[in-house]
Design a protein around this motif. Structure first.
Motif, PDB file in Angstrom:
ATOM      1  N   THR A 198       0.834  -1.203   0.000  1.00 51.43           N
ATOM      2  CA  THR A 198       0.000   0.000   0.000  1.00 51.43           C
ATOM      3  C   THR A 198       0.868   1.251   0.000  1.00 51.43           C
ATOM      4  O   THR A 198       2.044   1.212   0.376  1.00 51.43           O
ATOM      5  N   SER A 199       0.239   2.358  -0.405  1.00 51.86           N
ATOM      6  CA  SER A 199       0.951   3.639  -0.429  1.00 51.86           C
ATOM      7  C   SER A 199       0.007   4.749  -0.009  1.00 51.86           C
ATOM      8  O   SER A 199      -1.122   4.834  -0.512  1.00 51.86           O
ATOM      9  N   LEU A 200       0.448   5.603   0.878  1.00 49.48           N
ATOM     10  CA  LEU A 200      -0.368   6.738   1.304  1.00 49.48           C
ATOM     11  C   LEU A 200      -0.604   7.737   0.168  1.00 49.48           C
ATOM     12  O   LEU A 200      -1.532   8.542   0.218  1.00 49.48           O
ATOM     13  N   ASP A 205      -5.675   3.686  -1.361  1.00 48.04           N
ATOM     14  CA  ASP A 205      -5.039   3.061  -0.203  1.00 48.04           C
ATOM     15  C   ASP A 205      -5.170   3.926   1.047  1.00 48.04           C
ATOM     16  O   ASP A 205      -5.286   3.400   2.161  1.00 48.04           O
ATOM     17  N   LEU A 209      -5.912   2.879   5.127  1.00 45.25           N
ATOM     18  CA  LEU A 209      -4.901   2.993   6.168  1.00 45.25           C
ATOM     19  C   LEU A 209      -5.344   3.900   7.308  1.00 45.25           C
ATOM     20  O   LEU A 209      -4.564   4.210   8.200  1.00 45.25           O
ATOM     21  N   ARG A 253       2.460   4.588   7.238  1.00 51.08           N
ATOM     22  CA  ARG A 253       1.212   3.957   6.805  1.00 51.08           C
ATOM     23  C   ARG A 253       0.415   3.381   7.967  1.00 51.08           C
ATOM     24  O   ARG A 253      -0.810   3.231   7.872  1.00 51.08           O
TER      25      ARG A 253
END
Length: 395
Positions: A198-200, A205, A209, A253
Motif C-alpha cells: 500500500t501507499s499513502l 489506499d 490505512l 502507513r
C-alpha cells in the motif's frame, strides 16, 4: 463530499461500450441484445477504481441488471460514464441530492461502492428511498452500524446483499462443492494468505490505512476474504479465535491500523483455520484446504481474474476444469434474481455481520496479546453456496 474516493485498486478489465441511438428517447430505445426484458436497474454509488475498473465494465455485459443511474462527488466523471452508457443527465446524482433517487422508478437496486465508514449511512438512505441494496464488504465499520443496516432493510422490506463475489465465482464454488463431497478427506486445516503493498500517495489506499474510515486496515480489506473463505470452504462457523499482529509504528502507513495480522480459528469439527492479512507484502490472495487425503490449492484464489484451483494428491483426470467468468457481472445478475424472486440471497446482511464479529474478535485477541476470544455467535447460513450457486461459464 466534493472529491471521489476510490474503492478498490487492483486488476482492471476493459470491455466495449454499449451502443446508444441518439434519435430515440431512452424509453423508446430497443433493449440491447444481451438484456433480459425484466432487467433490473442499478445505481452505482461511488466512481472509484473498483467501479471504473470492474463494476461499470461488467454492466455492459450483464443480462439481468443494467446501469440506470450514477452517484458521484465528481460531476465530470459521472457525466463521462453517463454518456458512455447513453444515460440522461437526470440519471446523475450527487451525494447531497442522493435521497431524491426515491423518485426514480428506473432504479431498483443501489450498489454502494464507497469507503467502509460510509456504507451504513448510504444503505439506510437507500432503504428509505425504497431501493434494494448491494453493499461492498466489509459491510460497515462497527457492529452497531451493521445491525442498523439489517434493521433498515427489514423495516423497508427490501433485500440487503453484501458483495461477496467469491460466493458466485466458479473456482471457489467448485472448491466448496469438492469439500462437501470429501475430495480432500476429512478437513484438517484451511490456510489463507491475503495482502498487498500500500501507499499513502494512492487515494484508494489512504482511506484503507485510516482506522476510522476502514474499520481495520488490511484485516478488514484483505483479511475478510480469508475469513469468509475459511468459513465457506468448511461450511462451519468458528467457535474461538486467537490472533497476533506485527506492525512497525515508525512506518507512516500504520499510525492507526495494524499491518500484518495472523490468526487461528477453531471449528466444531476440529478443523483449524489459519490466516494472515498484510499491507506491506506483494499482492497475494491465496488459500489451501488440507484434508486427511488430499489438498486443494488456489493461488491465486480470490483475485478479480486468473484464479485456479488444483487437487494435490489427485490424478490428472481428477483436476477441476473451471472457465473464467466476470465476478462482478455474475454477482450483480444473482442479486437481480434475488430481487425478482428467482434466487435465494446467499450473502445477506447477517453474513456480513458474522465476518464483522469475527474481525472484531481477532482485533480483541490482538489487543489482549493473543488471548482466546470466543466466537460462538449463533450464526448459521440460511443457504449453502455450494448447493444453491451453480458454476456458470459466462455472465
Amino acid at each position: 463530499m466534493t472529491s471521489e474516493v476510490s474503492r478498490r485498486g487492483m486488476l482492471g478489465l476493459g470491455v466495449g461500450a454499449t451502443l446508444a441511438i441518439p434519435a430515440m428517447t431512452r424509453a423508446q430505445r430497443p433493449l440491447p441484445p444481451h438484456r433480459e426484458q425484466d432487467s433490473v436497474g442499478v445505481a452505482v454509488v461511488g466512481l472509484g477504481k473498483l467501479s471504473e475498473g470492474q463494476i461499470l465494465p461488467a454492466l455492459k455485459r450483464t443480462k439481468g441488471v443494467h446501469l440506470a443511474a450514477l452517484v458521484s462527488g465528481v460531476p465530470e466523471k459521472a457525466k463521462k460514464w453517463a454518456t458512455e452508457f447513453g444515460l440522461p443527465d437526470s440519471a446523475i446524482y450527487s451525494y447531497q441530492n442522493f435521497d431524491t433517487i426515491a423518485r426514480d422508478p428506473k432504479v431498483q437496486i443501489v450498489y454502494i461502492v464507497l469507503p467502509n465508514a460510509m456504507h451504513a449511512d448510504f444503505t439506510v438512505r437507500s432503504f428509505k428511498a425504497g431501493k434494494h441494496v448491494l453493499c461492498e464488504k466489509p459491510m460497515a465499520v462497527t457492529l452497531a452500524e451493521g445491525e442498523r443496516m439489517i434493521a433498515a432493510g427489514k423495516a423497508a422490506q427490501k433485500h440487503l446483499m453484501i458483495a461477496y463475489r467469491c460466493l458466485f465465482e466458479p473456482v471457489n464454488v467448485s472448491a466448496m462443492q469438492m469439500m462437501r463431497k470429501g475430495v480432500v478427506g476429512a478437513p484438517r486445516l484451511i490456510k489463507t494468505v491475503m495482502g498487498k503493498q500500500t501507499s499513502l500517495s494512492d487515494p484508494s489506499d489512504a482511506w484503507r490505512l485510516d482506522m476510522a474510515m476502514s474499520g481495520g486496515g488490511a484485516l478488514a480489506d484483505m483479511g475478510i476474504y480469508g475469513i469468509n473463505a475459511t468459513r465457506y470452504l468448511l461450511g462451519e462457523e468458528p467457535t474461538e479465535v486467537r490472533a497476533w499482529a506485527r506492525t512497525d509504528r515508525n512506518d507512516p502507513r500504520f499510525k492507526t491500523v495494524e499491518d500484518m495480522v495472523a490468526w487461528q480459528m477453531k471449528f466444531p469439527s476440529g478443523a483449524i483455520g489459519e490466516g494472515s492479512s498484510c499491507f506491506s507484502q506483494p499482492g497475494t490472495m491465496a488459500w489451501q484446504a488440507i484434508g486427511t487425503e488430499r489438498r486443494l490449492v488456489a493461488d491465486p484464489g480470490c483475485f478479480y481474474n486468473g484464479n485456479a484451483v488444483r487437487i494435490v494428491g489427485g490424478k490428472d483426470d481428477d483436476q477441476p476444469r473451471v472457465a473464467e467468468i466476470d465476478h462482478f457481472g455474475n454477482e450483480m445478475n444473482w442479486f437481480a434474481d434475488v430481487v425478482r424472486g428467482r434466487a435465494p440471497n446467499v450473502a445477506p446482511g447477517e453474513e456480513g455481520l458474522q465476518d464483522m464479529r469475527i474481525i472484531h474478535a481477532i482485533l480483541q485477541s490482538v489487543r489482549d496479546g493473543g488471548a482466546t476470544v470466543k466466537t460462538g455467535f449463533g450464526y448459521k447460513r440460511a443457504y449453502d453456496p455450494a448447493t444453491v450457486v451453480g458454476i456458470r461459464t459466462a455472465i
